[in-house]
Enzyme design. Sequence first.
Site, short mmCIF file in Angstrom:
data_model
loop_
_atom_site.label_atom_id
_atom_site.label_comp_id
_atom_site.label_asym_id
_atom_site.label_seq_id
_atom_site.Cartn_x
_atom_site.Cartn_y
_atom_site.Cartn_z
N GLU A 178 73.51 48.16 -56.02
CA GLU A 178 72.36 47.47 -55.43
C GLU A 178 72.06 48.01 -54.03
OE1 GLU A 178 72.44 43.14 -55.06
OE2 GLU A 178 70.68 43.33 -53.76
N HIS A 216 77.74 43.55 -48.41
CA HIS A 216 76.60 42.74 -48.85
C HIS A 216 75.64 42.40 -47.71
CE1 HIS A 216 74.47 39.00 -49.87
NE2 HIS A 216 74.48 39.47 -51.10
N ASP A 275 81.53 35.99 -60.90
CA ASP A 275 82.55 36.16 -59.85
C ASP A 275 83.97 36.10 -60.41
OD1 ASP A 275 80.47 36.10 -57.97
OD2 ASP A 275 80.70 33.94 -57.60
N GLU A 327 79.29 45.44 -60.20
CA GLU A 327 78.16 45.41 -59.28
C GLU A 327 78.67 45.55 -57.85
OE1 GLU A 327 75.00 43.21 -56.84
OE2 GLU A 327 77.15 42.86 -56.98
N LYS A 363 70.75 47.44 -50.73
CA LYS A 363 70.36 46.35 -49.82
C LYS A 363 69.47 46.88 -48.71
CE LYS A 363 72.55 42.61 -51.31
NZ LYS A 363 71.73 41.58 -51.98
N ASP A 386 77.14 46.42 -53.46
CA ASP A 386 75.99 46.41 -52.54
C ASP A 386 76.11 47.55 -51.53
OD1 ASP A 386 74.86 43.76 -53.40
OD2 ASP A 386 76.85 43.11 -52.76
N HIS A 414 80.74 40.70 -60.19
CA HIS A 414 79.89 40.56 -59.00
C HIS A 414 80.66 40.94 -57.74
CE1 HIS A 414 77.33 37.68 -56.35
NE2 HIS A 414 76.67 38.80 -56.52
N ARG A 415 80.19 41.99 -57.07
CA ARG A 415 80.87 42.53 -55.86
C ARG A 415 82.34 42.81 -56.19
NH1 ARG A 415 78.43 38.09 -51.49
NH2 ARG A 415 76.51 37.73 -52.65
#
Length: 227
Positions: free
Chosen positions: A100, A50, A215, A35, A102, A37, A8-9
């Site tokens: 992703e 993000h 995470d 992943e 945003k 953003d 995640h990120r």
Amino acid sequence: MSFLTIGHRGLMGVEPENTIRSFVRADREGMDAIELDLHLSKDGHLVVMHDPDVDRTTDGEGAIADFTLAELRELDAGQGERVPTFDEVVEAVKGRLQVEIKDVAAAKALAEAMTAHDLVGRVEVLSFHDEALAEMRQLLPEVPRVLVASHYGLGVVDRAREVGAVMLSLNIRRLTLELADRAHEAGLKVIAWTVNTPEELKLARGLRLQGVVTDFPGMKHSVRFTA
Ligand code: G3P
Ligand code: CA
């Protein structure tokens, strides 16, 4: 398909989120996908952040859309890291990416970058915004689409089908067996975020999901342990 462990990120539990340092760490820790953003800078560059503003994750203040790429570069994104561009991330790590959108305005620039860097086959495009996925369907129909949702009900399955998504990425806190089953019956894969504890992983396994977004690097080991 084997059960996916997605960083995640990058791996934001152990590195500054959405930085090259975080993405390289996720790659090194053996995440199945990473992943990130996307937003657009004032001068139209795809930048990896993000929030819509720079306040929480950098030493600056203000909306991303008010910064040129050069101005964003001056900010500290954590431990001396700079805000990365999408192009830099695809160069820094070689694996599968969950990208992703945003800022809906970033869809067109993403399609152009994916074509320029021959990323079709390596990237899945995610969004909370149905219109961003609908636009990607028009621009690059062969790229898999993933609808993301935090507050949702059973209707999220129909939304995913309307934009031709292959997967749902859902907040684990609201996931039910009924919804997971309904999505699976509709032919959709389902992953959950954010899964950081053994209990959350157990729930994801019980719901027969196809993967988790985490995470922390240790989740990879936990997933192997519960296989
Ligand atoms: O992968 C989906 C997940 O990242 C959505 O939540 O707020 O961290 O972008 P958020
Ligand atoms: Ca995200």
